[in-house]
Design a protein around this motif. Sequence first.
Motif, PDB file in Angstrom:
ATOM      1  N   PRO A   1      -2.998  93.944  88.635  1.00 26.54           N
ATOM      2  CA  PRO A   1      -4.115  93.371  87.869  1.00 26.54           C
ATOM      3  C   PRO A   1      -4.746  92.209  88.623  1.00 26.54           C
ATOM      4  O   PRO A   1      -4.084  91.552  89.433  1.00 26.54           O
ATOM      5  CB  PRO A   1      -3.440  92.867  86.584  1.00 26.54           C
ATOM      6  N   LEU A   2      -6.015  91.943  88.339  1.00 30.40           N
ATOM      7  CA  LEU A   2      -6.671  90.779  88.932  1.00 30.40           C
ATOM      8  C   LEU A   2      -6.036  89.491  88.431  1.00 30.40           C
ATOM      9  O   LEU A   2      -5.876  88.543  89.184  1.00 30.40           O
ATOM     10  CB  LEU A   2      -8.161  90.779  88.586  1.00 30.40           C
ATOM     11  N   GLY A   3      -5.714  89.438  87.151  1.00 37.20           N
ATOM     12  CA  GLY A   3      -5.093  88.239  86.580  1.00 37.20           C
ATOM     13  C   GLY A   3      -5.826  87.782  85.340  1.00 37.20           C
ATOM     14  O   GLY A   3      -5.529  88.214  84.235  1.00 37.20           O
TER      15      GLY A   3
ATOM     16  N   THR B   1      -6.751  94.482  91.770  1.00 34.23           N
ATOM     17  CA  THR B   1      -6.794  94.200  93.199  1.00 34.23           C
ATOM     18  C   THR B   1      -5.573  94.885  93.808  1.00 34.23           C
ATOM     19  O   THR B   1      -4.949  95.718  93.142  1.00 34.23           O
ATOM     20  CB  THR B   1      -6.817  92.675  93.466  1.00 34.23           C
ATOM     21  N   SER B   2      -5.232  94.568  95.031  1.00 37.86           N
ATOM     22  CA  SER B   2      -4.073  95.229  95.623  1.00 37.86           C
ATOM     23  C   SER B   2      -3.086  94.202  96.139  1.00 37.86           C
ATOM     24  O   SER B   2      -3.412  93.022  96.319  1.00 37.86           O
ATOM     25  CB  SER B   2      -4.513  96.124  96.774  1.00 37.86           C
ATOM     26  N   LYS B   3      -1.889  94.642  96.335  1.00 42.17           N
ATOM     27  CA  LYS B   3      -0.853  93.796  96.933  1.00 42.17           C
ATOM     28  C   LYS B   3      -0.123  94.657  97.962  1.00 42.17           C
ATOM     29  O   LYS B   3       0.261  95.785  97.659  1.00 42.17           O
ATOM     30  CB  LYS B   3       0.109  93.347  95.832  1.00 42.17           C
ATOM     31  N   TRP B   4       0.040  94.134  99.173  1.00 42.21           N
ATOM     32  CA  TRP B   4       0.849  94.820 100.179  1.00 42.21           C
ATOM     33  C   TRP B   4       2.304  94.425  99.957  1.00 42.21           C
ATOM     34  O   TRP B   4       2.624  93.234  99.961  1.00 42.21           O
ATOM     35  CB  TRP B   4       0.436  94.409 101.591  1.00 42.21           C
ATOM     36  N   ILE B   5       3.143  95.411  99.781  1.00 40.29           N
ATOM     37  CA  ILE B   5       4.576  95.152  99.618  1.00 40.29           C
ATOM     38  C   ILE B   5       5.273  95.713 100.852  1.00 40.29           C
ATOM     39  O   ILE B   5       5.114  96.894 101.179  1.00 40.29           O
ATOM     40  CB  ILE B   5       5.100  95.816  98.332  1.00 40.29           C
ATOM     41  N   VAL B   6       5.997  94.843 101.547  1.00 35.01           N
ATOM     42  CA  VAL B   6       6.591  95.227 102.829  1.00 35.01           C
ATOM     43  C   VAL B   6       8.094  94.988 102.769  1.00 35.01           C
ATOM     44  O   VAL B   6       8.534  93.864 102.526  1.00 35.01           O
ATOM     45  CB  VAL B   6       5.981  94.409 103.987  1.00 35.01           C
TER      46      VAL B   6
ATOM     47  N   MET C   1       5.886  99.919 104.195  1.00 34.60           N
ATOM     48  CA  MET C   1       4.775  99.231 103.554  1.00 34.60           C
ATOM     49  C   MET C   1       4.107 100.107 102.510  1.00 34.60           C
ATOM     50  O   MET C   1       3.868 101.285 102.762  1.00 34.60           O
ATOM     51  CB  MET C   1       3.683  98.923 104.583  1.00 34.60           C
TER      52      MET C   1
ATOM     53  N   ARG D   1      -2.050 103.271  99.513  1.00 35.18           N
ATOM     54  CA  ARG D   1      -1.636 103.873 100.780  1.00 35.18           C
ATOM     55  C   ARG D   1      -0.282 103.286 101.183  1.00 35.18           C
ATOM     56  O   ARG D   1       0.162 102.300 100.604  1.00 35.18           O
ATOM     57  CB  ARG D   1      -2.680 103.669 101.875  1.00 35.18           C
TER      58      ARG D   1
END
Lengths: 428, 428
Positions: free
Chosen positions: A125-127, A415-420, A119, A109
């Motif tokens: 990836p989880l890692g 997983t997710s990462k918020w990029i702002v 945003m 989103r």
Amino acid sequence: MTESSLTVSDSVMREVRDMAYDARISSRALARADTAWKNRGLQAIAEDLVEQSSVILARNADDVHRERANGMSEAMLDRLSLNPQRIQELADSLHALVGLADPVGQVIRGATLDNGLRMVQTRVPLGVVGAIYEARPNVTVDIAGLAIKSGNAVMLRGGSAAAKTNQTISRIIRAALDRCGLPMDCVQSVDEFGREGANALMLATGAIDVLIPRGGHNLIQSVVKNARVPVIETGEGNCHIFVDISASEKMAKDILVNAKTQRPGTCNTVETLLLAEGSNAAPAVLKALAQAGVTLHVDERTSARLPAGIEYVQATEEDFHTEYGSLDLAVATVDDVDAAISHIRRYSTGHSEAIVTNSLDHAEKFIQEVDSAAVYVNASTRFTDGGQFGLGAEVGISTQKLHARGPMGLEQLTTSKWIVRGDGQTRR
Amino acid sequence: MTESSLTVSDSVMREVRDMAYDARISSRALARADTAWKNRGLQAIAEDLVEQSSVILARNADDVHRERANGMSEAMLDRLSLNPQRIQELADSLHALVGLADPVGQVIRGATLDNGLRMVQTRVPLGVVGAIYEARPNVTVDIAGLAIKSGNAVMLRGGSAAAKTNQTISRIIRAALDRCGLPMDCVQSVDEFGREGANALMLATGAIDVLIPRGGHNLIQSVVKNARVPVIETGEGNCHIFVDISASEKMAKDILVNAKTQRPGTCNTVETLLLAEGSNAAPAVLKALAQAGVTLHVDERTSARLPAGIEYVQATEEDFHTEYGSLDLAVATVDDVDAAISHIRRYSTGHSEAIVTNSLDHAEKFIQEVDSAAVYVNASTRFTDGGQFGLGAEVGISTQKLHARGPMGLEQLTTSKWIVRGDGQTRR
């Protein structure tokens, strides 16, 4: 007093943490690799597995020979054994992964806020994924392929029964990755440390992002109970089908025979049949199951109304807790849909349950009140499967509620990462 | 040898399990309640809290009086204290919840398969949520409200410092639910069992679907380390801002002063400033921070180039691990963006990190390689917040990777259920 503990020597713990550190470094490079590059890696692995079939089969024969001498059952030996066709199937499954969408970088989103901040929430990836599994060497290829496609490093701990086979397969996978310029430490095995290797994975907090146990009840419960790292519980399926009073006889027969006999060893196989008191379909269903070779473990209420000539054994409480994985089926007669739901709440592992009914009320009640990963109306529980659900390859079927529930595909290894992005915004 | 254990008496364990059982039963009724009904419950709680302010304030005064005598710091006493305005704010937050979308019943995806099976994956409540938190009584209202709106029962364990206040608030919430015909056992407190109550929640596998710790580092780490039930780790924020060599002086100053001083006790406050060697903005940034009352804990490379007249203390290794929650800031000078990323990998808790830069290359590298819930370019870390992100009320900010990462809203208190409708389909 309730307590639990898990032990591992300092030296093994240190070594496994070091390996996980290398896996972490490698996972960063893999996370940046584009889809085409990862796909080339999967294809290279597939080709090398087939090309080096004779080596794999020779080491697999060693494992089978040793385990036969150790008294392993024929059913288990069959799961352990590879042959040229099975190796080709492993290669085919890797080719199928190539065709799936890469979840990494997908945007979940996004928005531009009133203050101009831009945003996006993206999948990453989880890692480092850990996997603890039993005798089937195909899991080595499965999990490694899924991890690579989703940009994760993986630490493998297979059962000792398949040690030589797994070692050979891991070596081939690592060499193929290296040949494609992908970091080979993305796939590592802790098999050399035996049970301590498994314990170290369970205790490697901060080093392993998620641990996935694949195997029987005891393996999964031991990992769930002992692990300090996050675990995704998969594949425990004490599945139920309730034949309601209004069920069509033919539909009930077809669904039950399919759900029990089509592939009895799978986790979405039905293990308990619940019959509504007074259901006209019940006798035909029981007869059809018996004719299909199913051993019926029936409660007293059911035995009192069994058609003549059907063999059965008397069910104990234990039967209703059992995931047989065989042509055995527990059977109980219950008053009505409410009693069926109560029974399911008590005994189910939350995998898949079905109702066979012609009552809209009962269907909706069952859907609403049964708390499982998949709930069916008038269909076989055997459909709970990533491929059948159209999700592609499957990591496993989660019976837990957090992170993933039901068939887990590639997306569930992210997983997710918020990029702002801003231009100097500060908060008021 | 690595091991861990947690103890609780059999009688407390049994009592807490019994309470969780009642919570489970209640959660089923709540899961079926429609949005309007749940909203009426939230409004009733809000009204009753305001109406019974004097009772709440009297009991809160008892807690504050006792804790002051026990030597609690003024800062902590302030967090513990309620007043009419704060009670009104609690009521307002419940009214705000009324306005949010109800996640329960939302359809995540769906399809009709080739064989005619009609599948939808829908959001359903998790079931029973546990919460372990510290002295702030507002958490009792927050978590209860979020749980009710998302159809979950909740088991609360607040800190002993706020015991009387929490007890009174819980009683008011339960009575308001009951008045609206909602099951009051959806909100229960295990405070009466003290620390053993917390331990019992952590060990209540199968009875508690997820446990959310809210509080300081020690509380959260103790729960993460010891719990046997699934945990969502929230709110540990050792956040970093890297001032790149190309950073605008004004932007760097504004962002740093905001991220450190706007509300220093919050988890998205910056705790370490990383300065690129040779950055022209550095002196002005350090001066601005000092003028804003920030105590700078600087490493040797930074102290060697500090502008004259700025006071500082020498940083130790410990400073870079510390989430101060105060007007203190660790400062290190690093070679470049790669060194900044390495530092962050080593010390970050994975909450929020920012780069201030004018280099597109460095911005993209930072975004790609920093593995945190939120990564910023040219903005203050203070924006990591459910409200700021437009997600509405916030359960907490997850710093883990599974299930939820970053600000958690109502949606993260749900799981999914696959509902599959057929007309007799069986698997081939």
